[in-house]
Motif scaffolding. Structure first.
Motif, short mmCIF file in Angstrom:
data_model
loop_
_atom_site.label_atom_id
_atom_site.label_comp_id
_atom_site.label_asym_id
_atom_site.label_seq_id
_atom_site.Cartn_x
_atom_site.Cartn_y
_atom_site.Cartn_z
N MET A 4 0.82 -1.22 0.00
CA MET A 4 0.00 0.00 0.00
C MET A 4 0.86 1.27 0.00
N PRO A 5 1.80 1.46 0.94
CA PRO A 5 2.62 2.67 0.88
C PRO A 5 3.53 2.72 -0.35
N LEU A 6 3.92 1.56 -0.87
CA LEU A 6 4.75 1.55 -2.08
C LEU A 6 3.99 2.13 -3.27
N PHE A 7 2.74 1.72 -3.42
CA PHE A 7 1.96 2.25 -4.54
C PHE A 7 1.52 3.69 -4.29
N GLY A 8 1.37 4.06 -3.01
CA GLY A 8 1.10 5.47 -2.70
C GLY A 8 2.28 6.33 -3.12
N ALA A 9 3.50 5.88 -2.80
CA ALA A 9 4.71 6.61 -3.19
C ALA A 9 4.87 6.63 -4.70
N LEU A 10 4.52 5.52 -5.35
CA LEU A 10 4.60 5.47 -6.81
C LEU A 10 3.68 6.51 -7.45
N SER A 11 2.52 6.75 -6.83
CA SER A 11 1.59 7.76 -7.37
C SER A 11 2.16 9.17 -7.26
N ASP A 12 3.09 9.38 -6.33
CA ASP A 12 3.77 10.68 -6.25
C ASP A 12 4.75 10.85 -7.42
N ARG A 13 5.24 9.76 -7.94
CA ARG A 13 6.24 9.82 -9.01
C ARG A 13 5.62 9.82 -10.40
N ILE A 14 4.62 8.98 -10.62
CA ILE A 14 4.06 8.86 -11.98
C ILE A 14 2.62 9.38 -12.09
N GLY A 15 2.01 9.74 -10.97
CA GLY A 15 0.64 10.25 -10.99
C GLY A 15 -0.34 9.28 -10.36
N ARG A 16 -1.47 9.81 -9.90
CA ARG A 16 -2.49 8.96 -9.26
C ARG A 16 -3.16 8.05 -10.30
N ARG A 17 -3.51 8.64 -11.44
CA ARG A 17 -4.28 7.91 -12.45
C ARG A 17 -3.57 6.64 -12.95
N PRO A 18 -2.30 6.70 -13.35
CA PRO A 18 -1.67 5.49 -13.87
C PRO A 18 -1.66 4.32 -12.90
N VAL A 19 -1.46 4.61 -11.61
CA VAL A 19 -1.43 3.54 -10.62
C VAL A 19 -2.81 2.89 -10.49
N VAL A 20 -3.86 3.71 -10.42
CA VAL A 20 -5.22 3.17 -10.32
C VAL A 20 -5.58 2.37 -11.57
N LEU A 21 -5.20 2.85 -12.74
CA LEU A 21 -5.49 2.14 -13.98
C LEU A 21 -4.82 0.78 -14.01
N MET A 22 -3.58 0.69 -13.56
CA MET A 22 -2.87 -0.59 -13.52
C MET A 22 -3.61 -1.58 -12.62
N GLY A 23 -4.06 -1.11 -11.46
CA GLY A 23 -4.79 -1.98 -10.55
C GLY A 23 -6.10 -2.48 -11.13
N ALA A 24 -6.82 -1.59 -11.82
CA ALA A 24 -8.10 -1.99 -12.42
C ALA A 24 -7.89 -3.02 -13.52
N VAL A 25 -6.83 -2.88 -14.29
CA VAL A 25 -6.53 -3.85 -15.35
C VAL A 25 -6.23 -5.23 -14.75
N ILE A 26 -5.42 -5.25 -13.68
CA ILE A 26 -5.11 -6.53 -13.02
C ILE A 26 -6.37 -7.15 -12.43
N MET A 27 -7.24 -6.31 -11.88
CA MET A 27 -8.49 -6.79 -11.31
C MET A 27 -9.33 -7.50 -12.38
N VAL A 28 -9.47 -6.88 -13.55
CA VAL A 28 -10.24 -7.46 -14.64
C VAL A 28 -9.60 -8.78 -15.09
N ALA A 29 -8.27 -8.76 -15.20
CA ALA A 29 -7.56 -9.95 -15.66
C ALA A 29 -7.67 -11.12 -14.70
N MET A 30 -7.84 -10.83 -13.39
CA MET A 30 -7.88 -11.89 -12.36
C MET A 30 -9.29 -12.36 -12.03
N ALA A 31 -10.31 -11.81 -12.66
CA ALA A 31 -11.69 -12.12 -12.31
C ALA A 31 -11.97 -13.62 -12.36
N PHE A 32 -11.55 -14.28 -13.43
CA PHE A 32 -11.76 -15.72 -13.55
C PHE A 32 -10.64 -16.54 -12.90
#
Length: 438
Positions: A297-325
């Motif tokens: 959690m703090p690692l991805f929070g820190a990552l959002s300071d470096r690359i932006g909030r949106r890219p981190v959230v988008l990556m998580g949503a993509v993994i979520m969709v990919a892991m559904a099944f």
């Protein structure tokens, strides 16, 4: 200013932020311990004790419906706490939310069952769940602002992730507490064992209150108090000037809500009732994933300071969709290792990504005078729309499809897509300097 003096000042600021981060984390962890405790009990025990006349499936559905009631109170809790937080201060409001949540949770621990008081048992259970919803509805916004408004602009994502860490910590504590009491003989567990984790909340609340009593108001809100420029009706101001931000905040929250309540709460019922796996095995997967998420959690929070909030959230949503099944394929093997892997990828991985940046992202969308109201309403509306029906709907979809998990997996995919679209539309101020002065 000399180099030595400057270094001392920076050290003091770091020490101050460390205390504030700890206060936001511990208070949030206690609140979510209380909230998730109810969800775990709903999955494992409430159906038997408070809805005994129903068949096992109906009892579970009714227990999850009671669990969902708390979500309906969360927006109201957010509105009330937001008003108070924007009028009298973040600190005082957070003390109130912690007291409300702690009292309601401890009361569940002494609640008589249906066998003792009949219909009053589920009625009182629902009333206490409403109080929990009010408490946690006002908690998140204040804890998020406590960390973000104190933090330097370049580290808001990192420090904003600390109250977010309260969720895996709360789940870890609640699941751990239930893992201990489920080791008791079934009769002891149902008669008194399940009550112990609820009663323990009273001790945790005292610890949280002591810690929160030592923190100060954030500088941004101190200026408002000193100049006596508080907004008279913060919620009306939010709805008038920030309707898009509220709606998009709620949409962004679809991923973390559905992901968490499918894979962590409904997942317990699916693994134990549908697959017939031991409670300890199901809880172990959630426990390991929650422990790892305290790191991610703090690692991805820190990552959002470096690359932006949106890219981190988008990556998580993509993994979520990919892991559904694949999540259901893995837990369906009945292997402890496969269950831990499935829970770790979805909870410690995808959930951390879609959740860690939200404290900073949402705070940067609203002005200081209405910020508590704005972040609370957007956050809690997402919880109501996406979180409240998820365990109930997932259980229902499973039952009408003969135990087939594919409709639940499709629900996860739809939620991930809602977050993807909302995140792409919402403004991300983290990299353009628009919120430097916040």
């Amino acid at each position: 200013m000399s180099v030595e003096t400057s270094s001392t000042t920076r050290a003091v600021k770091r020490d101050g932020m460390a205390k504030i981060a700890a206060a936001s984390f511990i208070g949030s962890a206690i609140e979510w311990y209380d909230f998730f405790l109810f969800g775990t009990a709903a999955a494992l025990v409430f159906g038997k004790l408070f809805f005994p006349g129903a068949d096992p499936l109906s009892g579970t559905l009714l227990a999850f419906a009671t669990f969902g009631v708390g979500f309906f109170a969360r927006p109201l809790g957010g509105i009330i706490a937001g008003h108070l937080g924007d009028r009298i201060g973040r600190k005082k409001t957070l003390v109130g939310t912690l007291l409300l949540m702690g009292a309601a949770t401890a009361a569940v621990g002494i609640l008589p069952s249906y066998a003792a008081v009949g219909a009053w048992a589920p009625i009182l259970l629902v009333a206490l769940r409403l109080c929990q919803g009010l408490g946690v509805g006002g908690e998140w916004g204040g804890a998020a602002l406590l960390a973000v408004e104190h933090a330097p602009a370049s580290k808001r994502g990192f420090y904003g992730s600390w109250p977010q860490m309260g969720i895996p910590a709360g789940l870890l504590l609640s699941s751990g507490a239930f893992a201990l009491v489920t080791a008791l003989p079934e009769g002891d567990f149902l008669s008194w064992g399940w009550r112990v984790p609820f009663l323990a909340s009273a001790v945790l609340v005292i610890v949280g209150l002591i810690i929160r009593a030592k923190i100060s108001e954030p500088p941004a809100f101190k200026k408002i108090l000193e100049s006596k420029t508080q907004v008279k009706h913060p919620i009306m101001e939010v709805l008038r000037n920030y309707p898009k931000e509220v709606a998009l905040s709620a949409g962004i929250r679809f991923a973390d809500n559905v992901l968490y309540y499918v894979f962590a709460t409904f997942g317990l019922t699916y693994m134990t009732a549908e697959l017939g796996l031991p409670k300890s095995m199901a809880l172990a997967g959630v426990l390991v994933a929650s422990a790892i998420e305290l790191i991610t959690m703090p690692l991805f929070g820190a990552l959002s300071d470096r690359i932006g909030r949106r890219p981190v959230v988008l990556m998580g949503a993509v993994i979520m969709v990919a892991m559904a099944f694949p999540f259901f394929w893995l837990v369906g093997t009945g292997s402890s290792l496969a269950i831990i892997i499935a829970c770790t990828i979805t909870i410690a991985g995808a959930h951390s990504m879609v959740f860690a940046p939200l404290s900073a992202w949402f705070s940067e969308l609203f002005g200081a005078g209405v910020r508590y109201s704005g972040v609370s309403v957007g956050f809690q509306m997402g919880s109501l729309i996406a979180g409240a029906p998820t365990p109930l709907l997932a259980t229902y979809l499973l039952s009408i499809n003969g135990g087939a998990y594919w409709p639940v997996a499709l629900m996860v995919i739809v939620a991930g897509l809602v977050t993807l679209v909302s995140a792409l539309i919402a403004r991300d101020h983290s990299k353009n300097g628009a919120s430097e002065s916040m």
